[in-house]
Design a protein around this motif. Structure first.
Motif, PDB file in Angstrom:
ATOM      1  N   ARG A   1     -38.204 -38.864  -5.314  1.00  0.00           N
ATOM      2  CA  ARG A   1     -39.729 -38.620  -5.214  1.00  0.00           C
ATOM      3  C   ARG A   1     -39.772 -38.187  -3.656  1.00  0.00           C
ATOM      4  O   ARG A   1     -40.572 -37.172  -3.357  1.00  0.00           O
ATOM      5  N   GLU A   2     -39.198 -38.897  -2.886  1.00  0.00           N
ATOM      6  CA  GLU A   2     -39.539 -38.706  -1.261  1.00  0.00           C
ATOM      7  C   GLU A   2     -38.863 -37.227  -1.184  1.00  0.00           C
ATOM      8  O   GLU A   2     -39.288 -36.560  -0.189  1.00  0.00           O
ATOM      9  N   SER A   3     -37.871 -36.931  -1.523  1.00  0.00           N
ATOM     10  CA  SER A   3     -37.009 -35.633  -1.269  1.00  0.00           C
ATOM     11  C   SER A   3     -37.944 -34.561  -1.786  1.00  0.00           C
ATOM     12  O   SER A   3     -38.036 -33.477  -1.281  1.00  0.00           O
ATOM     13  N   VAL A   4     -38.399 -34.799  -2.987  1.00  0.00           N
ATOM     14  CA  VAL A   4     -39.268 -33.678  -3.629  1.00  0.00           C
ATOM     15  C   VAL A   4     -40.423 -33.339  -2.668  1.00  0.00           C
ATOM     16  O   VAL A   4     -40.717 -32.229  -2.622  1.00  0.00           O
ATOM     17  N   ALA A   5     -40.943 -34.445  -2.358  1.00  0.00           N
ATOM     18  CA  ALA A   5     -42.223 -34.296  -1.336  1.00  0.00           C
ATOM     19  C   ALA A   5     -41.892 -33.674   0.028  1.00  0.00           C
ATOM     20  O   ALA A   5     -42.770 -33.129   0.799  1.00  0.00           O
ATOM     21  N   LEU A   6     -40.508 -33.301   0.368  1.00  0.00           N
ATOM     22  CA  LEU A   6     -40.168 -32.645   1.501  1.00  0.00           C
ATOM     23  C   LEU A   6     -40.157 -31.181   1.404  1.00  0.00           C
ATOM     24  O   LEU A   6     -40.099 -30.347   2.258  1.00  0.00           O
ATOM     25  N   LEU A   7     -40.455 -30.504   0.249  1.00  0.00           N
ATOM     26  CA  LEU A   7     -40.470 -29.320   0.004  1.00  0.00           C
ATOM     27  C   LEU A   7     -41.856 -28.658   0.647  1.00  0.00           C
ATOM     28  O   LEU A   7     -42.857 -29.180   0.400  1.00  0.00           O
ATOM     29  N   ALA A   8     -41.595 -27.723   1.255  1.00  0.00           N
ATOM     30  CA  ALA A   8     -42.782 -26.847   2.174  1.00  0.00           C
ATOM     31  C   ALA A   8     -43.728 -26.529   0.857  1.00  0.00           C
ATOM     32  O   ALA A   8     -43.487 -25.870  -0.050  1.00  0.00           O
ATOM     33  N   PRO A   9     -44.903 -26.507   1.278  1.00  0.00           N
ATOM     34  CA  PRO A   9     -46.152 -26.335   0.108  1.00  0.00           C
ATOM     35  C   PRO A   9     -45.794 -24.764  -0.350  1.00  0.00           C
ATOM     36  O   PRO A   9     -46.295 -24.445  -1.494  1.00  0.00           O
ATOM     37  N   ASP A  10     -45.652 -23.890   0.554  1.00  0.00           N
ATOM     38  CA  ASP A  10     -45.565 -22.429   0.237  1.00  0.00           C
ATOM     39  C   ASP A  10     -44.022 -21.978  -0.314  1.00  0.00           C
ATOM     40  O   ASP A  10     -43.868 -21.019  -0.676  1.00  0.00           O
ATOM     41  N   ASN A  11     -43.075 -23.036  -0.607  1.00  0.00           N
ATOM     42  CA  ASN A  11     -41.806 -22.808  -1.056  1.00  0.00           C
ATOM     43  C   ASN A  11     -41.746 -22.710  -2.362  1.00  0.00           C
ATOM     44  O   ASN A  11     -41.921 -23.720  -3.231  1.00  0.00           O
ATOM     45  N   THR A  12     -41.748 -21.449  -3.108  1.00  0.00           N
ATOM     46  CA  THR A  12     -41.598 -21.540  -4.242  1.00  0.00           C
ATOM     47  C   THR A  12     -40.173 -20.834  -4.625  1.00  0.00           C
ATOM     48  O   THR A  12     -40.053 -20.358  -5.766  1.00  0.00           O
ATOM     49  N   ARG A  13     -39.406 -20.762  -3.819  1.00  0.00           N
ATOM     50  CA  ARG A  13     -37.939 -20.363  -4.037  1.00  0.00           C
ATOM     51  C   ARG A  13     -36.997 -21.374  -4.542  1.00  0.00           C
ATOM     52  O   ARG A  13     -36.312 -21.508  -5.333  1.00  0.00           O
ATOM     53  N   THR A  14     -36.857 -22.513  -3.729  1.00  0.00           N
ATOM     54  CA  THR A  14     -35.997 -23.719  -3.824  1.00  0.00           C
ATOM     55  C   THR A  14     -36.258 -24.404  -5.400  1.00  0.00           C
ATOM     56  O   THR A  14     -37.368 -24.747  -5.658  1.00  0.00           O
ATOM     57  N   ARG A  15     -35.311 -24.728  -5.940  1.00  0.00           N
ATOM     58  CA  ARG A  15     -35.602 -25.245  -7.280  1.00  0.00           C
ATOM     59  C   ARG A  15     -34.668 -26.563  -7.185  1.00  0.00           C
ATOM     60  O   ARG A  15     -33.569 -26.714  -6.694  1.00  0.00           O
ATOM     61  N   PHE A  16     -35.239 -27.481  -8.059  1.00  0.00           N
ATOM     62  CA  PHE A  16     -34.657 -29.078  -7.937  1.00  0.00           C
ATOM     63  C   PHE A  16     -34.128 -29.142  -9.396  1.00  0.00           C
ATOM     64  O   PHE A  16     -34.712 -28.750 -10.575  1.00  0.00           O
ATOM     65  N   LEU A  17     -32.924 -29.915  -9.341  1.00  0.00           N
ATOM     66  CA  LEU A  17     -32.412 -30.409 -10.263  1.00  0.00           C
ATOM     67  C   LEU A  17     -32.164 -32.106 -10.096  1.00  0.00           C
ATOM     68  O   LEU A  17     -31.323 -32.359  -9.418  1.00  0.00           O
ATOM     69  N   ASP A  18     -32.857 -32.700 -10.808  1.00  0.00           N
ATOM     70  CA  ASP A  18     -33.062 -34.234 -10.409  1.00  0.00           C
ATOM     71  C   ASP A  18     -32.423 -35.040 -11.653  1.00  0.00           C
ATOM     72  O   ASP A  18     -32.620 -35.216 -12.695  1.00  0.00           O
ATOM     73  N   ALA A  19     -31.265 -35.668 -10.927  1.00  0.00           N
ATOM     74  CA  ALA A  19     -30.512 -36.511 -11.988  1.00  0.00           C
ATOM     75  C   ALA A  19     -30.983 -38.171 -12.187  1.00  0.00           C
ATOM     76  O   ALA A  19     -30.280 -38.675 -12.791  1.00  0.00           O
ATOM     77  N   SER A  20     -31.818 -38.281 -11.331  1.00  0.00           N
ATOM     78  CA  SER A  20     -32.832 -39.783 -11.472  1.00  0.00           C
ATOM     79  C   SER A  20     -33.413 -39.767 -12.881  1.00  0.00           C
ATOM     80  O   SER A  20     -33.564 -38.854 -13.413  1.00  0.00           O
ATOM     81  N   THR A  21     -33.996 -41.079 -12.809  1.00  0.00           N
ATOM     82  CA  THR A  21     -34.886 -41.037 -14.205  1.00  0.00           C
ATOM     83  C   THR A  21     -36.237 -40.507 -13.821  1.00  0.00           C
ATOM     84  O   THR A  21     -37.293 -41.002 -14.511  1.00  0.00           O
ATOM     85  N   ALA A  22     -36.460 -40.372 -12.332  1.00  0.00           N
ATOM     86  CA  ALA A  22     -37.936 -40.309 -11.843  1.00  0.00           C
ATOM     87  C   ALA A  22     -38.816 -39.297 -12.472  1.00  0.00           C
ATOM     88  O   ALA A  22     -40.040 -39.692 -12.494  1.00  0.00           O
ATOM     89  N   HIS A  23     -38.225 -38.302 -13.041  1.00  0.00           N
ATOM     90  CA  HIS A  23     -39.183 -37.170 -13.342  1.00  0.00           C
ATOM     91  C   HIS A  23     -38.726 -36.759 -15.076  1.00  0.00           C
ATOM     92  O   HIS A  23     -39.508 -35.727 -15.590  1.00  0.00           O
TER      93      HIS A  23
END
Length: 318
Positions: A64-86
């Motif tokens: 969750r902390e790492s996802v929060a580091l995405l810049a608000p205007d960044n619509t390019r970077t895509r996340f794949l989360d292997a944890s149970t968080a999401h």
């Protein structure tokens, strides 16, 4: 075209496997954060925002902390989360492409949650049957899973591999999560559309990797009393032409090992094999796969390939 990939948690079990599977790909550039900067939040933010794809191989809170580091205007970077968080979060897509309609959702999403290993087996077996009305959503499911110790992460791996003379208690298969509140239960319930969480009892064995997830059923308590053949036919129809999910012959046939069903046959692949066994009274559904393949890193890379518009089997074996 070359895509930039950042593996956040690269030194964990799943991160290492993702790194290994992506090694040598000409279309992937792995962004490697300097060792002395791994805990520097500002540096991590730079790497996340520079990447086309970020794999999160972290504990839930850290993801969750790492996802929060995405810049608000960044619509390019895509996340794949292997944890149970999401995995049950409404803003994230569940990363099991073989479920009908899910492949398109994964392709267009910026945030995909990689399924849990135990949950993958249960959902592959149960979701199509519930969706077809063959098993009601309020059915009191029981499920158990036999897994290799690698699914427990570095600490459990070390407990099995560091000392060559294991105590007798570790030579035997061992039930765990006996509080009956395993972290994969919420996604099992949500993705299958169940009214109640299943009773889930996982078992860890003295082998490194491989998994068997099984769901026992009693025909007499199911509406219409479907046979094993009926359930088998529905699964075969549902997964027809899927590369990584195979419905094996009814009863296993010659695919069994002298009548046994080993947990390790799919190791090193991204393949899941689904079995249906049964007689007039009882039915057993079983899913066999590599808990580090289709149950973790393989599933993550399959989703990445889909998200990037690539052949989803790239760097994966069936």
């Amino acid at each position: 075209m070359t895509f930039k990939v950042f593996i956040d948690g690269r030194h964990g079990t799943t991160g290492l496997k993702i790194d290994e599977r992506l090694a040598g790909r000409q279309d992937i550039e792995i962004l490697t954060i300097p060792e002395d900067k791994r805990k520097d939040t500002a540096v991590k933010a730079e790497f996340i925002n520079a990447a086309d794809v970020v794999f999160l191989c972290l504990p839930d809170a850290a993801s969750r902390e790492s996802v929060a580091l995405l810049a608000p205007d960044n619509t390019r970077t895509r996340f794949l989360d292997a944890s149970t968080a999401h995995r049950t979060h409404p803003d994230w897509v569940y990363g099991l492409p073989e479920l009908h309609g899910q492949r398109g959702r994964i392709r267009s999403s910026q945030r995909v949650a990689v399924p849990g290993c135990h949950a993958s087996g249960f959902i592959l077996l149960v979701q199509p049957l519930v969706a077809a009305g063959l098993i009601p959503a309020d059915f009191p499911f029981n499920t158990y899973s036999v897994t290799g110790y690698s699914g427990g992460g570095k600490e459990m791996i070390a407990s099995y591999e560091t000392d060559p003379s294991l105590p007798d208690s570790m030579l035997s298969p061992r039930f765990y999560a006996l509080g009956l509140a395993h972290k994969h239960l919420p996604e099992m319930q949500a993705i299958c559309g169940l009214q109640y969480k299943p009773l889930f009892t996982p078992i860890v064995g003295n082998f490194a990797q491989g998994m068997l997830v099984s769901v026992p059923l009693q025909s007499r308590v199911l509406p219409g009393k479907p046979t094993a053949a009926t359930l088998h036919a529905k699964l075969a129809e549902y997964y027809d032409n899927e590369t990584f999910v195979r419905v094996m012959p009814l009863g296993g046939g010659e695919t069994l090992d002298a009548g046994f069903l080993p947990a390790t046959t799919c190791n090193g692949t991204n393949r899941a094999e689904l079995f249906v066994f049964g007689n007039a009274e009882h039915i057993l559904l079983s899913a066999r796969f590599d808990n580090l393949g289709k149950g973790a890193s393989g599933a993550a890379i399959q989703c990445m390939n889909i998200m990037l518009g690539l052949d989803e089997s790239t760097s994966l074996s069936a």
